[in-house]
Design a protein around this motif. Structure first.
Motif, PDB file in Angstrom:
ATOM      1  N   ASP A   1     -52.555  23.113   7.649  1.00  0.00           N
ATOM      2  CA  ASP A   1     -53.474  22.021   8.262  1.00  0.00           C
ATOM      3  C   ASP A   1     -53.534  20.741   7.638  1.00  0.00           C
ATOM      4  OD1 ASP A   1     -54.593  24.035  10.363  1.00  0.00           O
ATOM      5  OD2 ASP A   1     -55.459  25.146   8.954  1.00  0.00           O
ATOM      6  N   GLY A   2     -52.526  20.294   7.310  1.00  0.00           N
ATOM      7  CA  GLY A   2     -52.459  19.004   6.277  1.00  0.00           C
ATOM      8  C   GLY A   2     -51.571  17.842   6.846  1.00  0.00           C
ATOM      9  N   HIS A   3     -50.480  17.690   6.068  1.00  0.00           N
ATOM     10  CA  HIS A   3     -49.841  16.294   6.252  1.00  0.00           C
ATOM     11  C   HIS A   3     -48.343  16.308   5.621  1.00  0.00           C
ATOM     12  CE1 HIS A   3     -49.065  12.240   7.991  1.00  0.00           C
ATOM     13  NE2 HIS A   3     -48.320  12.015   6.986  1.00  0.00           N
ATOM     14  N   VAL A   4     -47.238  16.252   6.105  1.00  0.00           N
ATOM     15  CA  VAL A   4     -45.994  16.018   5.305  1.00  0.00           C
ATOM     16  C   VAL A   4     -45.336  14.543   5.498  1.00  0.00           C
ATOM     17  CG1 VAL A   4     -44.645  16.941   7.228  1.00  0.00           C
ATOM     18  CG2 VAL A   4     -43.961  17.366   4.884  1.00  0.00           C
ATOM     19  N   LYS A   5     -44.572  14.410   4.543  1.00  0.00           N
ATOM     20  CA  LYS A   5     -44.059  12.968   4.543  1.00  0.00           C
ATOM     21  C   LYS A   5     -42.842  13.189   3.782  1.00  0.00           C
ATOM     22  CE  LYS A   5     -45.050   8.241   3.918  1.00  0.00           C
ATOM     23  NZ  LYS A   5     -46.172   7.049   3.597  1.00  0.00           N
TER      24      LYS A   5
ATOM     25  N   VAL B   1     -50.301  21.086  12.134  1.00  0.00           N
ATOM     26  CA  VAL B   1     -51.355  21.791  12.926  1.00  0.00           C
ATOM     27  C   VAL B   1     -50.916  23.162  13.071  1.00  0.00           C
ATOM     28  CG1 VAL B   1     -52.640  21.892  15.089  1.00  0.00           C
ATOM     29  CG2 VAL B   1     -51.955  19.661  14.320  1.00  0.00           C
ATOM     30  N   ASN B   2     -51.676  24.085  12.522  1.00  0.00           N
ATOM     31  CA  ASN B   2     -51.408  25.546  12.440  1.00  0.00           C
ATOM     32  C   ASN B   2     -51.578  26.030  13.976  1.00  0.00           C
ATOM     33  OD1 ASN B   2     -51.676  28.139  12.286  1.00  0.00           O
ATOM     34  ND2 ASN B   2     -52.732  28.335  10.599  1.00  0.00           N
ATOM     35  N   PRO B   3     -50.306  26.212  14.397  1.00  0.00           N
ATOM     36  CA  PRO B   3     -50.352  26.894  16.095  1.00  0.00           C
ATOM     37  C   PRO B   3     -51.399  28.166  16.266  1.00  0.00           C
ATOM     38  CG  PRO B   3     -48.328  27.253  15.287  1.00  0.00           C
ATOM     39  CD  PRO B   3     -49.131  26.602  13.909  1.00  0.00           C
TER      40      PRO B   3
ATOM     41  N   GLY C   1     -54.078  28.375  14.938  1.00  0.00           N
ATOM     42  CA  GLY C   1     -55.512  27.989  14.566  1.00  0.00           C
ATOM     43  C   GLY C   1     -56.477  27.821  15.975  1.00  0.00           C
ATOM     44  N   ASN C   2     -55.582  27.623  17.195  1.00  0.00           N
ATOM     45  CA  ASN C   2     -56.413  27.647  18.334  1.00  0.00           C
ATOM     46  C   ASN C   2     -57.092  26.154  18.357  1.00  0.00           C
ATOM     47  OD1 ASN C   2     -55.605  30.321  19.194  1.00  0.00           O
ATOM     48  ND2 ASN C   2     -57.204  31.175  18.196  1.00  0.00           N
ATOM     49  N   LYS C   3     -56.396  25.096  17.794  1.00  0.00           N
ATOM     50  CA  LYS C   3     -56.942  23.970  18.027  1.00  0.00           C
ATOM     51  C   LYS C   3     -55.996  23.014  18.907  1.00  0.00           C
ATOM     52  CE  LYS C   3     -58.847  24.050  13.323  1.00  0.00           C
ATOM     53  NZ  LYS C   3     -58.624  23.289  11.766  1.00  0.00           N
ATOM     54  N   SER C   4     -56.088  23.353  20.094  1.00  0.00           N
ATOM     55  CA  SER C   4     -54.920  22.891  21.183  1.00  0.00           C
ATOM     56  C   SER C   4     -55.162  21.477  21.541  1.00  0.00           C
ATOM     57  CB  SER C   4     -55.260  23.711  22.633  1.00  0.00           C
ATOM     58  OG  SER C   4     -56.595  23.367  23.315  1.00  0.00           O
ATOM     59  N   ASP C   5     -56.399  20.595  20.873  1.00  0.00           N
ATOM     60  CA  ASP C   5     -56.379  19.227  21.099  1.00  0.00           C
ATOM     61  C   ASP C   5     -55.942  18.456  20.049  1.00  0.00           C
ATOM     62  OD1 ASP C   5     -58.515  20.302  19.492  1.00  0.00           O
ATOM     63  OD2 ASP C   5     -59.863  18.865  19.884  1.00  0.00           O
ATOM     64  N   GLU C   6     -55.352  18.996  19.116  1.00  0.00           N
ATOM     65  CA  GLU C   6     -54.937  18.677  17.660  1.00  0.00           C
ATOM     66  C   GLU C   6     -53.538  18.295  18.004  1.00  0.00           C
ATOM     67  OE1 GLU C   6     -56.044  19.234  13.640  1.00  0.00           O
ATOM     68  OE2 GLU C   6     -57.611  20.584  14.492  1.00  0.00           O
ATOM     69  N   LYS C   7     -52.851  17.368  17.746  1.00  0.00           N
ATOM     70  CA  LYS C   7     -51.270  17.108  17.625  1.00  0.00           C
ATOM     71  C   LYS C   7     -50.667  16.963  16.453  1.00  0.00           C
ATOM     72  CE  LYS C   7     -51.391  15.993  22.073  1.00  0.00           C
ATOM     73  NZ  LYS C   7     -51.183  17.100  23.085  1.00  0.00           N
ATOM     74  N   GLY C   8     -49.524  17.858  16.144  1.00  0.00           N
ATOM     75  CA  GLY C   8     -48.892  17.595  14.983  1.00  0.00           C
ATOM     76  C   GLY C   8     -47.712  18.769  15.109  1.00  0.00           C
ATOM     77  N   SER C   9     -47.170  18.920  14.053  1.00  0.00           N
ATOM     78  CA  SER C   9     -46.009  19.980  13.974  1.00  0.00           C
ATOM     79  C   SER C   9     -46.450  20.951  13.091  1.00  0.00           C
ATOM     80  CB  SER C   9     -44.794  19.146  13.079  1.00  0.00           C
ATOM     81  OG  SER C   9     -43.628  19.942  13.310  1.00  0.00           O
ATOM     82  N   ASN C  10     -45.493  21.808  12.839  1.00  0.00           N
ATOM     83  CA  ASN C  10     -45.695  23.006  11.987  1.00  0.00           C
ATOM     84  C   ASN C  10     -44.414  23.158  11.194  1.00  0.00           C
ATOM     85  OD1 ASN C  10     -44.087  25.154  13.331  1.00  0.00           O
ATOM     86  ND2 ASN C  10     -45.546  24.433  14.816  1.00  0.00           N
ATOM     87  N   PRO C  11     -44.445  23.849   9.837  1.00  0.00           N
ATOM     88  CA  PRO C  11     -43.331  24.359   9.264  1.00  0.00           C
ATOM     89  C   PRO C  11     -42.083  25.023   9.928  1.00  0.00           C
ATOM     90  CG  PRO C  11     -45.466  24.933   8.008  1.00  0.00           C
ATOM     91  CD  PRO C  11     -45.798  24.531   9.313  1.00  0.00           C
TER      92      PRO C  11
ATOM     93  N   ILE D   1     -37.518  29.562  15.995  1.00  0.00           N
ATOM     94  CA  ILE D   1     -37.941  30.196  14.639  1.00  0.00           C
ATOM     95  C   ILE D   1     -39.152  30.910  14.988  1.00  0.00           C
ATOM     96  CG2 ILE D   1     -38.642  29.703  12.205  1.00  0.00           C
ATOM     97  CD1 ILE D   1     -35.848  29.014  12.709  1.00  0.00           C
ATOM     98  N   HIS D   2     -39.038  32.055  14.496  1.00  0.00           N
ATOM     99  CA  HIS D   2     -40.030  32.948  14.922  1.00  0.00           C
ATOM    100  C   HIS D   2     -40.942  33.109  13.667  1.00  0.00           C
ATOM    101  CE1 HIS D   2     -37.238  34.036  18.221  1.00  0.00           C
ATOM    102  NE2 HIS D   2     -36.369  34.276  17.280  1.00  0.00           N
ATOM    103  N   PHE D   3     -42.393  33.111  13.869  1.00  0.00           N
ATOM    104  CA  PHE D   3     -43.409  33.248  12.896  1.00  0.00           C
ATOM    105  C   PHE D   3     -43.826  35.056  13.152  1.00  0.00           C
ATOM    106  CE2 PHE D   3     -47.581  33.391  11.277  1.00  0.00           C
ATOM    107  CZ  PHE D   3     -47.206  32.874   9.873  1.00  0.00           C
TER     108      PHE D   3
END
Length: 140
Positions: free
Chosen positions: A17-21, A32-34, A36-46, A81-83
């Motif tokens: 739930d952070g940032h990568v650079k 964004v943790n997929p 985490g059920n926060k569908s309104d947040e935009k972001g990637s995941n590992p 990629i499967h989690f």
């Protein structure tokens, strides 16, 4: 370590739930943790970032193997990629399915090229014995 050709760096803060650079700033992404059920947040995941790297590396290996064998191909690799739950420790693990489209060869040649690339690709080498990887080559 053997002879290092180059290094890449990326720094993550606050986990899923952070940032990568990346050190050069080309990758600069909110995470964004997929699950985490926060569908309104935009972001990637590992897993998405790993999929991008694996797909690019594998497709490069595939084209090198084809070139080395005198084959002229056009290719497209999608790394899925499967989690997953890990029953061994009740934790989590990842797996991968590589969907490989190869134009310019028949199905038998596509399967051989896919396996040759899997043996050569640095990402495949890094994951070998650690995660399940399924190859799905298709001659198109």
């Amino acid at each position: 370590m053997s002879n290092i050709i180059f290094n890449s760096k990326a720094t993550a803060q606050n986990g899923r739930d952070g940032h990568v650079k990346s050190d050069d700033g080309i990758i600069d992404v909110n995470l964004v943790n997929p699950a985490g059920n926060k569908s309104d947040e935009k972001g990637s995941n590992p897993e998405q970032l790993f999929a991008a790297g694996y797909a690019a590396c594998y497709d490069g290996a595939l084209n090198l193997m084809a070139s080395n064998q005198g084959k002229n191909i056009t290719s497209e690799t999608t790394a899925e990629i499967h989690f997953m739950k890990d029953p061994a420790d009740d934790g989590f693990k990842i797996g991968a399915t590589l969907h490989i489209k190869i134009e310019g060869v028949n199905q038998e040649e596509a399967e051989k090229l896919a396996e040759d690339a899997h043996q050569f690709c640095p990402y495949s080498k890094a994951t070998r014995g650690n995660i399940d990887v399924e190859l799905k080559p298709t001659a198109v």
